[in-house]
Write an enzyme that holds these catalytic residues in place. Structure first.
Site, PDB file in Angstrom:
ATOM      1  N   ARG A  53      10.389  77.869  -2.780  1.00  0.00           N
ATOM      2  CA  ARG A  53      11.731  77.340  -2.755  1.00  0.00           C
ATOM      3  C   ARG A  53      12.685  78.182  -3.605  1.00  0.00           C
ATOM      4  O   ARG A  53      13.891  78.124  -3.450  1.00  0.00           O
ATOM      5  CB  ARG A  53      11.569  75.920  -3.275  1.00  0.00           C
ATOM      6  N   LYS A  66       6.753  61.598   1.018  1.00  0.00           N
ATOM      7  CA  LYS A  66       7.190  62.681   0.133  1.00  0.00           C
ATOM      8  C   LYS A  66       5.956  63.218  -0.595  1.00  0.00           C
ATOM      9  O   LYS A  66       5.434  62.571  -1.509  1.00  0.00           O
ATOM     10  CB  LYS A  66       8.245  62.196  -0.869  1.00  0.00           C
ATOM     11  N   ARG A 104      22.495  69.985  -1.365  1.00  0.00           N
ATOM     12  CA  ARG A 104      21.876  68.703  -1.691  1.00  0.00           C
ATOM     13  C   ARG A 104      22.828  67.620  -1.188  1.00  0.00           C
ATOM     14  O   ARG A 104      23.694  67.153  -1.918  1.00  0.00           O
ATOM     15  CB  ARG A 104      21.667  68.607  -3.213  1.00  0.00           C
ATOM     16  N   LYS A 134      15.777  60.816  -1.148  1.00  0.00           N
ATOM     17  CA  LYS A 134      14.414  60.551  -1.618  1.00  0.00           C
ATOM     18  C   LYS A 134      14.355  59.201  -2.335  1.00  0.00           C
ATOM     19  O   LYS A 134      15.338  58.762  -2.943  1.00  0.00           O
ATOM     20  CB  LYS A 134      13.899  61.669  -2.513  1.00  0.00           C
TER      21      LYS A 134
HETATM   22  P1  ATP Z   1      11.358  66.117  -7.001  1.00  0.00           P
HETATM   23  O1  ATP Z   1      11.491  66.682  -8.371  1.00  0.00           O
HETATM   24  O2  ATP Z   1      11.694  64.671  -6.890  1.00  0.00           O
HETATM   25  O3  ATP Z   1      10.135  66.529  -6.286  1.00  0.00           O
HETATM   26  P2  ATP Z   1      13.051  68.125  -6.152  1.00  0.00           P
HETATM   27  O4  ATP Z   1      14.224  68.147  -7.048  1.00  0.00           O
HETATM   28  O5  ATP Z   1      11.964  69.093  -6.375  1.00  0.00           O
HETATM   29  O6  ATP Z   1      12.492  66.685  -6.124  1.00  0.00           O
HETATM   30  P3  ATP Z   1      14.450  67.402  -3.834  1.00  0.00           P
HETATM   31  O7  ATP Z   1      15.367  68.186  -3.014  1.00  0.00           O
HETATM   32  O8  ATP Z   1      15.079  66.354  -4.641  1.00  0.00           O
HETATM   33  O9  ATP Z   1      13.554  68.352  -4.682  1.00  0.00           O
HETATM   34  O10 ATP Z   1      13.378  66.712  -2.916  1.00  0.00           O
HETATM   35  C1  ATP Z   1      12.915  67.372  -1.809  1.00  0.00           C
HETATM   36  C2  ATP Z   1      11.616  68.071  -2.133  1.00  0.00           C
HETATM   37  O11 ATP Z   1      10.547  67.192  -1.821  1.00  0.00           O
HETATM   38  C3  ATP Z   1      11.457  69.249  -1.246  1.00  0.00           C
HETATM   39  O12 ATP Z   1      11.913  70.420  -1.886  1.00  0.00           O
HETATM   40  C4  ATP Z   1       9.985  69.299  -0.944  1.00  0.00           C
HETATM   41  O13 ATP Z   1       9.348  70.194  -1.839  1.00  0.00           O
HETATM   42  C5  ATP Z   1       9.476  67.910  -1.247  1.00  0.00           C
HETATM   43  N1  ATP Z   1       9.010  67.175  -0.055  1.00  0.00           N
HETATM   44  C6  ATP Z   1       7.825  66.530   0.042  1.00  0.00           C
HETATM   45  N2  ATP Z   1       7.701  65.923   1.216  1.00  0.00           N
HETATM   46  C7  ATP Z   1       8.822  66.172   1.923  1.00  0.00           C
HETATM   47  C8  ATP Z   1       9.270  65.808   3.224  1.00  0.00           C
HETATM   48  N3  ATP Z   1       8.540  65.055   4.023  1.00  0.00           N
HETATM   49  N4  ATP Z   1      10.487  66.257   3.599  1.00  0.00           N
HETATM   50  C9  ATP Z   1      11.249  67.032   2.794  1.00  0.00           C
HETATM   51  N5  ATP Z   1      10.859  67.395   1.557  1.00  0.00           N
HETATM   52  C10 ATP Z   1       9.670  66.983   1.104  1.00  0.00           C
END
Ligand code: ATP
Length: 586
Positions: free
Chosen positions: A273, A253, A418, A424
């Site tokens: 995004r 991640k 989601r 994650k």
């Molecule tokens: P966080 O605040 O924990 O970064 P978030 O709320 O921004 O999470 P989530 O949907 O919970 O977003 O987590 C997915 C996000 O993680 C994606 O939007 C992307 O930006 C990031 N990401 C990083 N590496 C990856 C990966 N290998 N696959 C998918 N998403 C990834």
């Protein structure tokens, strides 16, 4: 359609905060809108003139609009500003001044139509270059001269981005399902095409013109961003394996900014995004995609990460945020080089892959990408045991990532959702504090005392409830702000200040100041507790109780990459609360 009819609807919408009533009002409006303009009616009602991803703004500051109101009302700009100080809203000011009737009456007053208002606003947005401010002012004045008082109010508010009817995209989708889809059952199909097109107007038009079947075979378009698939979270490898059926793919991640790259021949567009077109911010990434992706037409997704040019190590997200700027891009690009780690592929040469499995999408991605030092595929490993997950997790941390993503092998790409197909697992889930940081929306504020006299002392923060499309409060946030933050906050927040509680905010607190739910902050808390006052997850865990974040602290991270609907949801908060209970039981 007469613009006055639209304005009548807006007054009705302003008079209610109940979502069901709003939906009914919108159903009426959509039913009586001609198919030819239904998309425009949707955009205007949302307070804009294009879908969000279109990179065009009306480009008129409040001062210029005040000048135009003066021209159209036949009084001096000074006088307009005097009224404005009293009403606090240029829309109401324009309405009042029109009522006083000081304007030059045009001889052949014709009633404004939605078409004419829209076309003029479109011209205003498109006029650029030298003399454009003058042209914009003249165009707006032509509308205001012809407008009735109430019409003037709403035109001014739309131009300033201050319509604020409390209507969100989701409410319009509800209304579309009833007005043209044959009922609520059609909502899922409508929502899917919305997530694939990111364009409420286009969905409304297709549905009104051709019916629900056309949406069932909705085609994604290269060049039009798709809503991102998002991840759930879990606090242990055991739970992850259980949830994903004993086997899953793991990826690092990365801690950067998500980007969706659309390639059509030599042309490459990059979307954040939040669906902003960020192509101009990342010419380096644009070039990488253009030169190293073999497909002629494709949509791929990945994370842009800032890289230390001397060591090749990854920098955290905050460093990359310095690349978010309008000017001086080349210089910052040299100072903060980046790399792109690709992890998904949604479309390749006429083939929609959002309905393909993770494994198939990944295969396609591997086929079309020529890896370089700066453009890589995300690390991937298929695992079946807790030990394998632990080891991969350690590797990711060592590499400078913030944790891992576990993905269901046969999971499709759920645009805008989601769900549990991506999970994650982050480093901070293991710490002594609340498992993870949360991203909360500022909805109100209370005045401060002492060092914070004259500014905001605490902020009222809310999570997003998908089910109702509302923001539910979860804590008052007063800690963690640096002096710099304290100075910066009012500047960011005051743009969104409103008179009363926003209709999409559910709060038992009477804040001193209310804001539109727009700004998202990252917050670290010590734990989640049941709360008799906060409305997040109300009645969901215990009767007459919601959830609160205890000892919340701002981490210093403004989540400008997140739209308010992408903040931590109340369902996630509930899950975190349950995970916390499990942890305590252990
Ligand atoms: P966080 O605040 O924990 O970064 P978030 O709320 O921004 O999470 P989530 O949907 O919970 O977003 O987590 C997915 C996000 O993680 C994606 O939007 C992307 O930006 C990031 N990401 C990083 N590496 C990856 C990966 N290998 N696959 C998918 N998403 C990834």
């Amino acid at each position: 359609m007469k613009f006055s009819e639209l304005c009548e609807t807006y007054s009705k919408l302003e008079a209610t905060t109940k979502r069901l009533e709003m939906t009914d009002i919108l159903v009426d409006l959509l039913k009586k809108s001609d198919n030819a303009i239904i998309d425009k009616v949707c955009y205007l009602t949302l307070g804009r003139i294009y879908p969000e991803y279109v990179d065009l703004e009306l480009g008129l500051a409040e001062k210029m609009v005040a000048k135009t109101v003066a021209m159209a009302s036949g009084i001096s700009q000074k006088e307009v500003e005097k009224y404005l100080a009293k009403t606090g809203d240029l829309g109401t000011t324009a309405q009042e001044l029109k009522k006083m009737g000081k304007a030059q009456i045009t001889l052949f007053t014709r009633e404004l139509t939605v078409e004419r208002v829209f076309e003029t606003l479109d011209k205003i947005a498109r006029s650029a270059g030298t003399g454009s401010q003058d042209r914009k002012v003249k165009l707006l004045a032509s509308l205001l001269l012809e407008a009735f008082p109430e019409e003037a109010k709403y035109i001014v508010r739309i131009v300033l981005g201050q319509l604020r009817l409390g209507v969100a995209d989701m409410t319009i989708l509800d209304a579309l399902a009833i007005a043209y889809g044959g009922g609520k059952e059609s909502r899922e199909v409508i929502e899917r095409s919305y997530h694939l097109s990111s364009d409420v107007g286009a969905v409304a038009k297709a549905l009104a013109d051709k019916g629900l079947d056309v949406l069932k075979s909705f085609k994604i378009q290269v060049g039009t961003p798709i809503h991102s698939m998002l991840a759930q979270r879990l606090a242990s490898p055991e739970e992850i394996l259980e949830k994903l059926g004993g086997v899953c793919a793991l990826e690092f991640k990365f801690d950067g900014e998500r980007v969706q790259a659309h390639k059509k021949g030599e042309e490459v567009l990059l979307f954040s995004r939040r669906l902003e077109n960020v192509t101009h911010q990342f010419p380096d990434i644009q070039m990488l995609v253009k030169d190293n992706i073999k497909a002629k037409k494709c949509i791929v997704e990945g994370e842009i990460v800032a890289i230390n040019p001397e060591t090749g190590e990854m920098y955290p997200f905050q460093v990359l945020m310095q690349r978010r700027r309008k000017y001086g891009i080349k210089k910052t690009m040299e100072k903060i080089p980046t790399a792109l780690f690709l992890f998904d592929c949604l479309y390749v040469d006429e083939q929609d892959l959002t309905i393909s499995s993770y494994l198939d999408r990944r295969k396609q991605l591997e086929k079309i990408v020529r890896e370089t030092e700066q453009l890589q595929l995300s690390e991937k490993k298929i695992v079946k045991t807790v030990e394998e997950i632990e080891t991969f997790f350690e590797q990711s941390i060592e590499r400078g990532c913030e944790g891992i993503m576990a993905k269901s092998l046969d999971g499709v790409y759920q645009a805008g959702a989601r769900g549990w197909l991506w999970i994650k697992y982050k480093r901070d889930y293991r710490g002594p504090e609340l498992a993870d940081t949360v991203d909360l929306v500022v909805v109100g504020a209370f005045y401060g005392r002492g060092r914070r006299g004259g500014t905001y002392g605490t902020l009222l923060m809310a999570g997003y409830e998908e089910e109702t499309d509302m923001f539910k409060t979860v804590c008052k946030l007063g800690a963690g702000f640096s002096d710099e933050n304290l100075e910066e906050l009012p500047r960011k927040l005051n743009k969104h200040r409103i008179r009363d509680r926003h209709s999409r905010v559910d709060s038992n607190f009477e804040a001193d100041v209310w804001f539109e739910p727009v700004i998202v902050l990252e917050v670290q808390g010590s734990e989640l507790t049941l709360s008799p006052t906060h409305t997040a997850a109300w009645n969901k865990i215990k009767k007459n109780a919601g959830l609160a974040v205890r000892f919340p602290r701002f981490t210093g991270r403004f989540r400008e990459d997140k739209a308010p609907e992408q903040a931590t949801t109340t369902v996630e908060l509930k899950e975190m609360y349950k995970a916390q209970l499990k942890q305590i039981e252990k």
